[in-house]
Write a protein that holds these residues in place. Structure first.
Motif, PDB file in Angstrom:
ATOM      1  N   LYS A 143      18.359  63.522  -2.990  1.00 27.11           N
ATOM      2  CA  LYS A 143      19.103  64.529  -2.221  1.00 27.11           C
ATOM      3  C   LYS A 143      20.602  64.319  -2.377  1.00 27.11           C
ATOM      4  O   LYS A 143      21.359  65.293  -2.505  1.00 27.11           O
ATOM      5  CB  LYS A 143      18.713  64.488  -0.748  1.00 27.11           C
ATOM      6  CG  LYS A 143      19.375  65.610   0.067  1.00 27.11           C
ATOM      7  CD  LYS A 143      18.859  65.699   1.485  1.00 27.11           C
ATOM      8  CE  LYS A 143      19.496  66.877   2.214  1.00 27.11           C
ATOM      9  NZ  LYS A 143      19.028  67.025   3.609  1.00 27.11           N
ATOM     10  N   ASP A 161      10.156  72.876   5.150  1.00 31.53           N
ATOM     11  CA  ASP A 161      10.690  71.932   6.121  1.00 31.53           C
ATOM     12  C   ASP A 161       9.583  71.511   7.073  1.00 31.53           C
ATOM     13  O   ASP A 161       8.694  72.308   7.412  1.00 31.53           O
ATOM     14  CB  ASP A 161      11.836  72.566   6.908  1.00 31.53           C
ATOM     15  CG  ASP A 161      13.021  72.889   6.010  1.00 31.53           C
ATOM     16  OD1 ASP A 161      13.439  72.005   5.263  1.00 31.53           O
ATOM     17  OD2 ASP A 161      13.513  74.031   6.068  1.00 31.53           O
ATOM     18  N   TYR A 250      26.536  66.867   4.061  1.00 36.43           N
ATOM     19  CA  TYR A 250      25.867  68.085   3.583  1.00 36.43           C
ATOM     20  C   TYR A 250      26.201  69.331   4.401  1.00 36.43           C
ATOM     21  O   TYR A 250      25.615  70.386   4.168  1.00 36.43           O
ATOM     22  CB  TYR A 250      24.337  67.914   3.521  1.00 36.43           C
ATOM     23  CG  TYR A 250      23.869  66.768   2.682  1.00 36.43           C
ATOM     24  CD1 TYR A 250      24.204  66.662   1.334  1.00 36.43           C
ATOM     25  CD2 TYR A 250      23.060  65.763   3.220  1.00 36.43           C
ATOM     26  CE1 TYR A 250      23.771  65.595   0.556  1.00 36.43           C
ATOM     27  CE2 TYR A 250      22.618  64.695   2.457  1.00 36.43           C
ATOM     28  CZ  TYR A 250      22.977  64.612   1.124  1.00 36.43           C
ATOM     29  OH  TYR A 250      22.536  63.552   0.363  1.00 36.43           O
ATOM     30  N   HIS A 260      24.265  74.150   5.150  1.00 38.15           N
ATOM     31  CA  HIS A 260      23.994  72.762   4.824  1.00 38.15           C
ATOM     32  C   HIS A 260      23.073  72.696   3.614  1.00 38.15           C
ATOM     33  O   HIS A 260      22.308  73.615   3.343  1.00 38.15           O
ATOM     34  CB  HIS A 260      23.421  71.986   6.019  1.00 38.15           C
ATOM     35  CG  HIS A 260      22.070  72.447   6.484  1.00 38.15           C
ATOM     36  ND1 HIS A 260      21.200  71.645   7.178  1.00 38.15           N
ATOM     37  CD2 HIS A 260      21.426  73.635   6.357  1.00 38.15           C
ATOM     38  CE1 HIS A 260      20.103  72.298   7.473  1.00 38.15           C
ATOM     39  NE2 HIS A 260      20.213  73.499   6.980  1.00 38.15           N
ATOM     40  N   TYR A 261      23.197  71.584   2.891  1.00 37.66           N
ATOM     41  CA  TYR A 261      22.379  71.413   1.699  1.00 37.66           C
ATOM     42  C   TYR A 261      20.996  70.923   2.106  1.00 37.66           C
ATOM     43  O   TYR A 261      20.850  69.970   2.871  1.00 37.66           O
ATOM     44  CB  TYR A 261      23.017  70.430   0.725  1.00 37.66           C
ATOM     45  CG  TYR A 261      22.163  70.216  -0.500  1.00 37.66           C
ATOM     46  CD1 TYR A 261      22.120  71.173  -1.512  1.00 37.66           C
ATOM     47  CD2 TYR A 261      21.355  69.095  -0.622  1.00 37.66           C
ATOM     48  CE1 TYR A 261      21.311  71.010  -2.624  1.00 37.66           C
ATOM     49  CE2 TYR A 261      20.543  68.922  -1.735  1.00 37.66           C
ATOM     50  CZ  TYR A 261      20.514  69.886  -2.723  1.00 37.66           C
ATOM     51  OH  TYR A 261      19.697  69.730  -3.816  1.00 37.66           O
ATOM     52  N   THR A 262      19.964  71.593   1.588  1.00 41.19           N
ATOM     53  CA  THR A 262      18.578  71.267   1.900  1.00 41.19           C
ATOM     54  C   THR A 262      17.800  71.122   0.601  1.00 41.19           C
ATOM     55  O   THR A 262      18.336  71.280  -0.502  1.00 41.19           O
ATOM     56  CB  THR A 262      17.932  72.379   2.746  1.00 41.19           C
ATOM     57  OG1 THR A 262      17.709  73.538   1.910  1.00 41.19           O
ATOM     58  CG2 THR A 262      18.825  72.785   3.916  1.00 41.19           C
ATOM     59  N   TRP A 263      16.498  70.847   0.728  1.00 39.29           N
ATOM     60  CA  TRP A 263      15.645  70.745  -0.459  1.00 39.29           C
ATOM     61  C   TRP A 263      15.618  72.060  -1.238  1.00 39.29           C
ATOM     62  O   TRP A 263      15.367  72.062  -2.445  1.00 39.29           O
ATOM     63  CB  TRP A 263      14.226  70.360  -0.060  1.00 39.29           C
ATOM     64  CG  TRP A 263      14.120  69.056   0.653  1.00 39.29           C
ATOM     65  CD1 TRP A 263      13.673  68.829   1.920  1.00 39.29           C
ATOM     66  CD2 TRP A 263      14.459  67.757   0.141  1.00 39.29           C
ATOM     67  NE1 TRP A 263      13.724  67.497   2.241  1.00 39.29           N
ATOM     68  CE2 TRP A 263      14.197  66.813   1.162  1.00 39.29           C
ATOM     69  CE3 TRP A 263      14.958  67.299  -1.084  1.00 39.29           C
ATOM     70  CZ2 TRP A 263      14.424  65.441   0.998  1.00 39.29           C
ATOM     71  CZ3 TRP A 263      15.180  65.938  -1.252  1.00 39.29           C
ATOM     72  CH2 TRP A 263      14.918  65.032  -0.224  1.00 39.29           C
ATOM     73  N   GLN A 267      21.723  76.323   2.304  1.00 35.85           N
ATOM     74  CA  GLN A 267      21.084  77.267   3.216  1.00 35.85           C
ATOM     75  C   GLN A 267      21.884  77.359   4.527  1.00 35.85           C
ATOM     76  O   GLN A 267      22.627  76.440   4.866  1.00 35.85           O
ATOM     77  CB  GLN A 267      19.663  76.802   3.549  1.00 35.85           C
ATOM     78  CG  GLN A 267      18.731  76.708   2.361  1.00 35.85           C
ATOM     79  CD  GLN A 267      18.335  78.059   1.817  1.00 35.85           C
ATOM     80  OE1 GLN A 267      18.171  79.016   2.569  1.00 35.85           O
ATOM     81  NE2 GLN A 267      18.197  78.150   0.492  1.00 35.85           N
TER      82      GLN A 267
END
Length: 382
Positions: A143, A161, A250, A260-263, A267
């Motif tokens: 990540k 999530d 993030y 924010h940065y997510t998988w 987003q």
């Protein structure tokens, strides 16, 4: 059972890396993040070094140079590549490391068919738990690698999530003063830093049933929490100013919208999700701003059966210290936990990327107070 557990754990490490491109396996943006291919090699080196070489007759070492490349911090085992240079290892290539894993897995299949001593079984189990720790590090390091790429590429757009485990905000659990027993007790595996079950006296305290959410933490940001020294430890205030910290890792404010940065890539911020990727400094400052505090690790363990926990590693107010009677095992295995019992804070619980069956109430995680690339969150106490 042990052979099946071995196969399951080993497959999972490679499955975590499956969405990566070959180039992703080599990157090391900061000292705390190791390249994914190094994790795959290091966990394999553990089984080769501690089990196959000393205990499997006729075993052929895959590559004698790998002890230098994949030894992490074991002084007893010899010289090693310094941690900051792991990202410079363009060789061995990813394909070489995959062959290394297959070589060791084939030998381990033979080894696990033998009648093993209790000590050997314990060492295999430690190796599996060690690899599960690195599986969590794989997730968090991946990540960081992708989340600091200027293109913010998704790790896996189809990854969902986890469901929120929080209880209703504003609910507090009351704990009575008394003597509580702390530490591992019973059957099954634990790390040596969980041993030494002992009694502690706790005064009356209250603890939140819910983790602090993104929206609650956003209130702290918008109230100027990062600009007000009153809420910060002196060392934390220096950290904020020296590194120009203004948000959790993030988080980005893009044209007035919080992202924010997510998988799945960048987003919109999820307001009800527990805040993640905060340092101990930030957790303590937020608690002070709210007029509360962080729980000690003993308070956390005493109340844990009543909590919904496991989405975030929860910072505590406890320094990482040995329990009464703690002793280090002889040899390299004794280097596993004891030598890190200084200048670190304890975290309890687990996270959304903790491996299955790797969580327990007595588990003691630990990090330096400035670190936040793990899924670290906040639970308040008073």
């Amino acid at each position: 059972m042990l052979k099946q557990a071995y196969e399951t754990v080993r497959r999972r490490s490679e499955a975590i890396c499956a969405p990566l491109k070959t180039e992703d396996y080599v990157v090391q943006p900061i000292v705390d993040v190791s390249p994914p291919k190094w994790h795959l090699g290091h966990t394999t080196w553990f089984f080769e070094t501690f089990l196959l070489l000393p205990h499997l007759k006729g075993y052929t070492e895959f590559d004698p140079q790998y002890n230098y490349v994949f030894n992490s911090y074991y002084e007893s085992i010899g010289a090693r590549v310094i941690r900051t240079n792991r990202g410079n290892l363009s060789r061995p290539a990813v394909e070489d490391i995959m062959r290394y894993r297959k070589h060791v897995d084939t030998a381990m299949a033979t080894f696990l068919e033998q009648e093993l001593t209790t000590a050997m079984q314990a060492l295999v189990t430690l190796g599996l738990n060690h690899e599960e720790q690195h599986q969590e590090l794989l997730y968090t390091d991946i990540k960081y690698i992708l989340g600091h790429n200027p293109l913010f590429p998704a790790y896996d757009k189809n990854r969902k999530d986890p469901p929120l485990l929080n209880n209703q905000p504003g609910s507090w659990l009351n704990m009575k003063a008394g003597i509580y027993e702390i530490g591992f007790n019973g059957e099954g595996f634990c790390f040596d830093n969980e041993l030494g079950r002992h009694k502690v006296y706790l005064t009356d305290y209250r603890i939140s049933s819910a983790l602090v959410t993104n929206s609650e933490y956003l209130d702290f940001i918008q109230a100027g929490g990062y600009q007000d020294f009153r809420f910060w430890h002196a060392e934390g205030w220096d950290w904020v100013n020296n590194n120009q910290i203004t948000t959790p890792m993030y988080w980005y404010n893009i044209d007035g919208q919080w992202m924010h940065y997510t998988w799945q890539g960048l987003q919109p911020l999820m307001p009800d999700a527990p805040v993640a990727h905060v340092s101990y400094y930030e957790a303590a400052a937020y608690a002070a701003w709210k007029g509360y505090r962080l729980p000690t690790e003993f308070e956390w363990e005493a109340v844990a059966p009543q909590l919904a926990w496991g989405l975030r590693w929860e910072w505590t107010e406890s320094a990482y210290l040995p329990y009464p009677g703690f002793t280090k095992a002889p040899g390299a295995i004794g280097e596993y936990n004891g030598k890190f019992m200084i200048n670190q804070m304890v975290l309890r619980g687990g996270s959304e990327v903790t491996s299955p069956q790797h969580s327990r109430i007595t588990y003691r995680n630990f990090f330096h107070p400035s670190l936040r690339w793990q899924f670290t969150g906040i639970r308040l106490a008073r």
